[in-house]
Design an enzyme around this catalytic site. Structure first.
Site, mmCIF file in Angstrom:
data_model
loop_
_atom_site.group_PDB
_atom_site.id
_atom_site.type_symbol
_atom_site.label_atom_id
_atom_site.label_comp_id
_atom_site.label_asym_id
_atom_site.label_seq_id
_atom_site.Cartn_x
_atom_site.Cartn_y
_atom_site.Cartn_z
ATOM 1 N N SER A 1 24.683 -23.557 -0.268
ATOM 2 C CA SER A 1 25.866 -24.366 0.065
ATOM 3 C C SER A 1 26.201 -24.428 1.554
ATOM 4 O O SER A 1 26.954 -25.299 1.970
ATOM 5 C CB SER A 1 27.091 -23.882 -0.709
ATOM 6 O OG SER A 1 27.537 -22.645 -0.197
ATOM 7 N N LYS B 1 32.358 -20.428 3.185
ATOM 8 C CA LYS B 1 32.549 -21.856 3.487
ATOM 9 C C LYS B 1 33.110 -22.001 4.898
ATOM 10 O O LYS B 1 33.491 -21.043 5.541
ATOM 11 C CB LYS B 1 33.515 -22.515 2.489
ATOM 12 C CG LYS B 1 33.137 -22.358 1.036
ATOM 13 C CD LYS B 1 31.852 -23.044 0.665
ATOM 14 C CE LYS B 1 31.498 -22.740 -0.787
ATOM 15 N NZ LYS B 1 30.149 -23.057 -1.115
#
Length: 186
Positions: A40, A81
């Site tokens: 990701s 993230k």
């Protein structure tokens, strides 16, 4: 065993005990290792990268745009993230461009990926803050909006909603493994 040998053993045990306590305090409150699990955050972080997380970052300061953070996503899962939106802001994506309060913001860490796209390909699908879980018009105080750098393969605020500052564990600052990638996180 003589008294001198006993004292020497006690000194060693005491030194090891103190070192263990210091290591536990550092790991619990200051810095912690974390392993990237999944794609990701490509191309910035790769699956299997070992990182150091600075746990003091947000107890002494506030998240900043583009910080790479580790947060508690569920009881058992931690995610890595990038902070995109901050409290008080409205965030939207249109035509692969980030807009904060209707002003375009460059994302230099995505430039190479965006340059590789062909015509009619989208890297970040269009959305606005109010389309996300929670339906907010602006990001509330104490929350941030996070996205993975690999926008087509990331479970982030588009699915999870905004992330509470209370769930932020810290900021990733350094890759410690593998050797060819050792260095600061961009």
């Amino acid at each position: 065993m003589t008294g001198k040998q006993r004292k020497e053993w006690f000194d060693w045990i005491k030194a090891l005990g103190i070192a263990a306590v210091i290591a536990i305090i550092i790991r619990m409150f200051l810095f912690s290792p974390v392993i990237v699990d999944g794609p990701s955050m490509l191309p910035t972080l790769q699956n299997g990268d070992y990182l150091i997380v600075n746990k003091l970052s947000y107890s002494m300061g506030e998240p900043e745009r583009f910080d790479i953070v580790v947060f508690q996503a569920t009881e058992t899962k931690k995610y890595i993230k990038r902070v995109i939106g901050l409290p008080g802001e409205h965030v939207a994506y249109r035509d692969d461009k980030l807009y904060v309060d209707e002003k375009p913001i460059e994302e230099p860490f995505l430039k190479e990926r965006l340059d590789q796209l062909g015509d009619n390909q989208t890297y970040t699908f269009d959305f606005a803050l109010e389309d996300l879980p929670g339906g907010n018009q602006t990001i509330p105080e104490g929350y941030v909006l996070v996205l993975g750098d690999n926008r087509n393969n990331s479970t982030d605020s588009r699915r999870l909603g905004l992330i509470s500052k209370e769930n932020l564990i810290g900021e990733t600052q350094f890759i410690i493994w593998p050797p060819k990638r050792i260095g600061p996180v961009d």
